[in-house]
Design a protein around this motif. Sequence first.
Motif, PDB file in Angstrom:
ATOM      1  N   GLN A  28     -45.150 -21.386   6.468  1.00  0.00           N
ATOM      2  CA  GLN A  28     -44.211 -21.476   5.351  1.00  0.00           C
ATOM      3  C   GLN A  28     -42.886 -20.879   5.770  1.00  0.00           C
ATOM      4  OE1 GLN A  28     -45.976 -19.537   1.988  1.00  0.00           O
ATOM      5  NE2 GLN A  28     -47.783 -20.810   2.034  1.00  0.00           N
ATOM      6  N   GLY A  29     -41.799 -21.479   5.313  1.00  0.00           N
ATOM      7  CA  GLY A  29     -40.491 -20.950   5.655  1.00  0.00           C
ATOM      8  C   GLY A  29     -39.408 -21.988   5.527  1.00  0.00           C
ATOM      9  N   LEU A  46     -41.019 -17.781   7.008  1.00  0.00           N
ATOM     10  CA  LEU A  46     -40.543 -16.857   5.974  1.00  0.00           C
ATOM     11  C   LEU A  46     -41.472 -17.007   4.772  1.00  0.00           C
ATOM     12  CD1 LEU A  46     -36.744 -17.758   6.164  1.00  0.00           C
ATOM     13  CD2 LEU A  46     -37.769 -15.629   6.966  1.00  0.00           C
ATOM     14  N   ALA A  47     -42.488 -16.167   4.696  1.00  0.00           N
ATOM     15  CA  ALA A  47     -43.479 -16.274   3.623  1.00  0.00           C
ATOM     16  C   ALA A  47     -42.843 -16.071   2.251  1.00  0.00           C
ATOM     17  CB  ALA A  47     -44.583 -15.247   3.842  1.00  0.00           C
ATOM     18  N   ALA A  48     -43.349 -16.776   1.269  1.00  0.00           N
ATOM     19  CA  ALA A  48     -42.937 -16.651  -0.138  1.00  0.00           C
ATOM     20  C   ALA A  48     -41.429 -16.814  -0.312  1.00  0.00           C
ATOM     21  CB  ALA A  48     -43.415 -15.324  -0.721  1.00  0.00           C
ATOM     22  N   SER A  49     -40.848 -17.798   0.360  1.00  0.00           N
ATOM     23  CA  SER A  49     -39.405 -18.008   0.294  1.00  0.00           C
ATOM     24  C   SER A  49     -39.103 -19.412  -0.230  1.00  0.00           C
ATOM     25  CB  SER A  49     -38.782 -17.808   1.675  1.00  0.00           C
ATOM     26  OG  SER A  49     -39.379 -18.684   2.606  1.00  0.00           O
ATOM     27  N   TYR A  63     -31.381 -17.435   0.981  1.00  0.00           N
ATOM     28  CA  TYR A  63     -32.683 -17.863   0.475  1.00  0.00           C
ATOM     29  C   TYR A  63     -33.263 -16.817  -0.461  1.00  0.00           C
ATOM     30  CZ  TYR A  63     -34.818 -14.923   4.123  1.00  0.00           C
ATOM     31  OH  TYR A  63     -35.185 -13.874   4.925  1.00  0.00           O
ATOM     32  N   HIS A  64     -34.214 -17.267  -1.291  1.00  0.00           N
ATOM     33  CA  HIS A  64     -34.850 -16.424  -2.299  1.00  0.00           C
ATOM     34  C   HIS A  64     -36.233 -15.993  -1.832  1.00  0.00           C
ATOM     35  CE1 HIS A  64     -37.264 -15.887  -6.055  1.00  0.00           C
ATOM     36  NE2 HIS A  64     -36.249 -15.095  -6.295  1.00  0.00           N
ATOM     37  N   VAL A  65     -36.546 -14.715  -2.036  1.00  0.00           N
ATOM     38  CA  VAL A  65     -37.867 -14.141  -1.798  1.00  0.00           C
ATOM     39  C   VAL A  65     -38.208 -13.284  -3.018  1.00  0.00           C
ATOM     40  CG1 VAL A  65     -37.763 -14.174   0.733  1.00  0.00           C
ATOM     41  CG2 VAL A  65     -36.835 -12.221  -0.503  1.00  0.00           C
ATOM     42  N   PRO A  66     -39.453 -12.827  -3.162  1.00  0.00           N
ATOM     43  CA  PRO A  66     -39.804 -12.050  -4.349  1.00  0.00           C
ATOM     44  C   PRO A  66     -38.914 -10.829  -4.610  1.00  0.00           C
ATOM     45  CG  PRO A  66     -41.794 -12.747  -3.250  1.00  0.00           C
ATOM     46  CD  PRO A  66     -40.634 -13.141  -2.347  1.00  0.00           C
ATOM     47  N   GLU A  67     -38.381 -10.178  -3.556  1.00  0.00           N
ATOM     48  CA  GLU A  67     -37.547  -8.985  -3.787  1.00  0.00           C
ATOM     49  C   GLU A  67     -36.091  -9.315  -4.097  1.00  0.00           C
ATOM     50  OE1 GLU A  67     -37.945  -9.293   0.770  1.00  0.00           O
ATOM     51  OE2 GLU A  67     -39.322  -9.395  -0.885  1.00  0.00           O
ATOM     52  N   GLY A  68     -35.685 -10.596  -3.970  1.00  0.00           N
ATOM     53  CA  GLY A  68     -34.311 -10.974  -4.299  1.00  0.00           C
ATOM     54  C   GLY A  68     -33.790 -12.088  -3.417  1.00  0.00           C
ATOM     55  N   PHE A  69     -32.483 -12.088  -3.184  1.00  0.00           N
ATOM     56  CA  PHE A  69     -31.854 -13.080  -2.315  1.00  0.00           C
ATOM     57  C   PHE A  69     -31.466 -12.436  -0.990  1.00  0.00           C
ATOM     58  CE2 PHE A  69     -31.286 -15.411  -6.244  1.00  0.00           C
ATOM     59  CZ  PHE A  69     -31.512 -16.713  -5.833  1.00  0.00           C
ATOM     60  N   ARG A  70     -31.779 -13.139   0.103  1.00  0.00           N
ATOM     61  CA  ARG A  70     -31.463 -12.667   1.444  1.00  0.00           C
ATOM     62  C   ARG A  70     -30.511 -13.642   2.111  1.00  0.00           C
ATOM     63  NH1 ARG A  70     -34.730  -8.442   2.828  1.00  0.00           N
ATOM     64  NH2 ARG A  70     -33.949  -8.580   4.970  1.00  0.00           N
ATOM     65  N   LEU A  71     -29.743 -13.142   3.080  1.00  0.00           N
ATOM     66  CA  LEU A  71     -28.852 -13.972   3.884  1.00  0.00           C
ATOM     67  C   LEU A  71     -29.264 -13.807   5.338  1.00  0.00           C
ATOM     68  CD1 LEU A  71     -26.328 -15.821   3.690  1.00  0.00           C
ATOM     69  CD2 LEU A  71     -24.984 -13.812   4.309  1.00  0.00           C
ATOM     70  N   ARG A  72     -29.593 -14.924   5.984  1.00  0.00           N
ATOM     71  CA  ARG A  72     -30.073 -14.892   7.375  1.00  0.00           C
ATOM     72  C   ARG A  72     -29.116 -15.679   8.261  1.00  0.00           C
ATOM     73  NH1 ARG A  72     -34.977 -14.263   9.987  1.00  0.00           N
ATOM     74  NH2 ARG A  72     -35.115 -15.388  11.941  1.00  0.00           N
ATOM     75  N   ARG A  73     -28.628 -15.028   9.304  1.00  0.00           N
ATOM     76  CA  ARG A  73     -27.807 -15.731  10.302  1.00  0.00           C
ATOM     77  C   ARG A  73     -28.727 -16.660  11.093  1.00  0.00           C
ATOM     78  NH1 ARG A  73     -22.774 -15.005  11.271  1.00  0.00           N
ATOM     79  NH2 ARG A  73     -23.020 -15.683  13.425  1.00  0.00           N
ATOM     80  N   LEU A  74     -28.261 -17.847  11.372  1.00  0.00           N
ATOM     81  CA  LEU A  74     -29.096 -18.821  12.067  1.00  0.00           C
ATOM     82  C   LEU A  74     -29.372 -18.446  13.513  1.00  0.00           C
ATOM     83  CD1 LEU A  74     -27.803 -22.148  10.565  1.00  0.00           C
ATOM     84  CD2 LEU A  74     -29.911 -20.927  10.065  1.00  0.00           C
ATOM     85  N   ASP A  75     -28.552 -17.591  14.101  1.00  0.00           N
ATOM     86  CA  ASP A  75     -28.832 -17.141  15.463  1.00  0.00           C
ATOM     87  C   ASP A  75     -29.876 -16.022  15.488  1.00  0.00           C
ATOM     88  OD1 ASP A  75     -27.474 -14.814  14.681  1.00  0.00           O
ATOM     89  OD2 ASP A  75     -25.759 -15.160  15.989  1.00  0.00           O
TER      90      ASP A  75
END
Length: 87
Positions: A28-29, A46-49, A63-75
């Motif tokens: 999942q991810g 990225l589990a539960a996203s 992206y959204h996860v149970p603890e909130g919104f995260r920002l992930r650099r593609l590198d």
Amino acid sequence: MGEELDTDWAPDGSAIVFAVLGSDVAKQGMATLRLEPGAQPEFVALAASDYFRWSPDGASVLYHVPEGFRLRRLDGSNDVLLVSGAD
């Protein structure tokens, strides 16, 4: 990959990002796919996203996860919690 959902276009139109729902947590991810001949999806577990959206500069994905919104650099250099408790 598993089921693919929730597609979003890169700001420059050169790629898409989408959610991947696999049969177990490790499958999942999100995946990105450059829109060019022979390109293969690049998967990140990225589990539960869900709710994957490009940043305006195309360098990161929100992206959204149970603890909130995260920002992930593609590198892969950075993945930060931007908003907590955003259920």
